[in-house]
Design a protein around this motif. Sequence first.
Motif, mmCIF file in Angstrom:
data_model
loop_
_atom_site.group_PDB
_atom_site.id
_atom_site.type_symbol
_atom_site.label_atom_id
_atom_site.label_comp_id
_atom_site.label_asym_id
_atom_site.label_seq_id
_atom_site.Cartn_x
_atom_site.Cartn_y
_atom_site.Cartn_z
ATOM 1 N N ALA A 32 0.839 -1.208 0.000
ATOM 2 C CA ALA A 32 0.000 0.000 0.000
ATOM 3 C C ALA A 32 0.868 1.250 0.000
ATOM 4 O O ALA A 32 0.596 2.208 -0.727
ATOM 5 C CB ALA A 32 -0.937 -0.010 1.205
ATOM 6 N N PHE A 33 1.928 1.269 0.804
ATOM 7 C CA PHE A 33 2.849 2.406 0.842
ATOM 8 C C PHE A 33 3.494 2.614 -0.518
ATOM 9 O O PHE A 33 3.630 3.737 -0.995
ATOM 10 C CB PHE A 33 3.916 2.158 1.908
ATOM 11 C CG PHE A 33 5.006 3.185 1.938
ATOM 12 C CD1 PHE A 33 4.759 4.457 2.410
ATOM 13 C CD2 PHE A 33 6.282 2.868 1.523
ATOM 14 C CE1 PHE A 33 5.767 5.408 2.448
ATOM 15 C CE2 PHE A 33 7.298 3.801 1.556
ATOM 16 C CZ PHE A 33 7.037 5.073 2.020
ATOM 17 N N TYR A 34 3.883 1.536 -1.150
ATOM 18 C CA TYR A 34 4.544 1.614 -2.453
ATOM 19 C C TYR A 34 3.591 2.114 -3.540
ATOM 20 O O TYR A 34 3.963 2.927 -4.371
ATOM 21 C CB TYR A 34 5.077 0.228 -2.816
ATOM 22 C CG TYR A 34 5.711 0.147 -4.168
ATOM 23 C CD1 TYR A 34 6.930 0.739 -4.414
ATOM 24 C CD2 TYR A 34 5.099 -0.541 -5.209
ATOM 25 C CE1 TYR A 34 7.529 0.654 -5.648
ATOM 26 C CE2 TYR A 34 5.696 -0.632 -6.443
ATOM 27 C CZ TYR A 34 6.903 -0.024 -6.666
ATOM 28 O OH TYR A 34 7.479 -0.108 -7.886
ATOM 29 N N LEU A 35 2.368 1.635 -3.540
ATOM 30 C CA LEU A 35 1.445 1.964 -4.622
ATOM 31 C C LEU A 35 0.726 3.294 -4.444
ATOM 32 O O LEU A 35 0.538 4.015 -5.409
ATOM 33 C CB LEU A 35 0.410 0.840 -4.777
ATOM 34 C CG LEU A 35 0.955 -0.490 -5.253
ATOM 35 C CD1 LEU A 35 -0.156 -1.530 -5.261
ATOM 36 C CD2 LEU A 35 1.565 -0.357 -6.633
ATOM 37 N N ILE A 36 0.286 3.605 -3.214
ATOM 38 C CA ILE A 36 -0.534 4.803 -3.058
ATOM 39 C C ILE A 36 0.090 5.879 -2.191
ATOM 40 O O ILE A 36 -0.514 6.927 -1.990
ATOM 41 C CB ILE A 36 -1.929 4.455 -2.495
ATOM 42 C CG1 ILE A 36 -1.819 3.853 -1.099
ATOM 43 C CG2 ILE A 36 -2.671 3.531 -3.426
ATOM 44 C CD1 ILE A 36 -3.146 3.618 -0.427
ATOM 45 N N GLY A 37 1.285 5.641 -1.673
ATOM 46 C CA GLY A 37 1.926 6.638 -0.823
ATOM 47 C C GLY A 37 2.313 7.877 -1.615
ATOM 48 O O GLY A 37 2.798 7.779 -2.739
ATOM 49 N N PRO A 38 2.097 9.055 -1.042
ATOM 50 C CA PRO A 38 2.475 10.277 -1.753
ATOM 51 C C PRO A 38 3.987 10.457 -1.771
ATOM 52 O O PRO A 38 4.689 10.007 -0.865
ATOM 53 C CB PRO A 38 1.802 11.384 -0.935
ATOM 54 C CG PRO A 38 1.699 10.812 0.434
ATOM 55 C CD PRO A 38 1.497 9.325 0.250
ATOM 56 N N THR A 39 4.473 11.132 -2.775
ATOM 57 C CA THR A 39 5.895 11.437 -2.836
ATOM 58 C C THR A 39 6.175 12.630 -1.930
ATOM 59 O O THR A 39 5.265 13.331 -1.495
ATOM 60 C CB THR A 39 6.326 11.779 -4.270
ATOM 61 O OG1 THR A 39 5.647 12.969 -4.671
ATOM 62 C CG2 THR A 39 6.014 10.645 -5.231
ATOM 63 N N ALA A 40 7.451 12.861 -1.660
ATOM 64 C CA ALA A 40 7.831 14.008 -0.831
ATOM 65 C C ALA A 40 7.380 15.310 -1.488
ATOM 66 O O ALA A 40 6.970 16.250 -0.803
ATOM 67 C CB ALA A 40 9.338 14.006 -0.608
ATOM 68 N N GLU A 41 7.441 15.378 -2.805
ATOM 69 C CA GLU A 41 6.999 16.582 -3.513
ATOM 70 C C GLU A 41 5.518 16.847 -3.296
ATOM 71 O O GLU A 41 5.103 17.988 -3.101
ATOM 72 C CB GLU A 41 7.289 16.446 -5.004
ATOM 73 C CG GLU A 41 8.768 16.397 -5.317
ATOM 74 C CD GLU A 41 9.046 16.006 -6.753
ATOM 75 O OE1 GLU A 41 8.117 15.516 -7.435
ATOM 76 O OE2 GLU A 41 10.188 16.191 -7.185
ATOM 77 N N HIS A 42 4.704 15.804 -3.296
ATOM 78 C CA HIS A 42 3.272 15.973 -3.064
ATOM 79 C C HIS A 42 2.982 16.411 -1.635
ATOM 80 O O HIS A 42 2.103 17.236 -1.403
ATOM 81 C CB HIS A 42 2.517 14.677 -3.373
ATOM 82 C CG HIS A 42 2.490 14.343 -4.826
ATOM 83 N ND1 HIS A 42 2.951 13.147 -5.296
ATOM 84 C CD2 HIS A 42 2.079 15.048 -5.902
ATOM 85 C CE1 HIS A 42 2.820 13.119 -6.605
ATOM 86 N NE2 HIS A 42 2.294 14.270 -7.000
ATOM 87 N N ILE A 43 3.720 15.848 -0.691
ATOM 88 C CA ILE A 43 3.528 16.235 0.706
ATOM 89 C C ILE A 43 3.882 17.710 0.905
ATOM 90 O O ILE A 43 3.153 18.451 1.561
ATOM 91 C CB ILE A 43 4.353 15.328 1.641
ATOM 92 C CG1 ILE A 43 3.801 13.904 1.603
ATOM 93 C CG2 ILE A 43 4.356 15.863 3.072
ATOM 94 C CD1 ILE A 43 4.667 12.890 2.299
ATOM 95 N N ILE A 44 4.994 18.156 0.323
ATOM 96 C CA ILE A 44 5.389 19.567 0.427
ATOM 97 C C ILE A 44 4.346 20.465 -0.207
ATOM 98 O O ILE A 44 3.992 21.518 0.339
ATOM 99 C CB ILE A 44 6.781 19.774 -0.201
ATOM 100 C CG1 ILE A 44 7.839 19.088 0.658
ATOM 101 C CG2 ILE A 44 7.101 21.260 -0.358
ATOM 102 C CD1 ILE A 44 9.202 19.017 0.011
ATOM 103 N N ALA A 45 3.821 20.067 -1.372
ATOM 104 C CA ALA A 45 2.787 20.866 -2.030
ATOM 105 C C ALA A 45 1.528 20.948 -1.170
ATOM 106 O O ALA A 45 0.894 22.016 -1.083
ATOM 107 C CB ALA A 45 2.463 20.273 -3.399
#
Length: 80
Positions: free
Chosen positions: A56-69
């Motif tokens: 689940a972490f691999y498939l749907i986890g947000p990237t660091a860029e998405h978290i910062i945004a």
Amino acid sequence: MSRPLPEAQWLWRRLFTWAVTGWALFTLHGLIQRMPEGDLRAIATRLILLLGALVAFYLIGPTAEHIIALVRAWRGENPK
């Protein structure tokens, strides 16, 4: 032109996910061979849950860029 951040390529997330998945499967295989049936069920269940969480972490986890945004949007900052 600037180079993209490493997270944009998901390389480390893939390596971590595949390494832990391989370790968990190898461990589960070894446990099935050695442990009594009662103990095996609890340990195998937890390893399977770990694998599910990693997938689940691999498939749907947000990237660091998405978290910062998301954090910038929450704070009301303008995107660059």
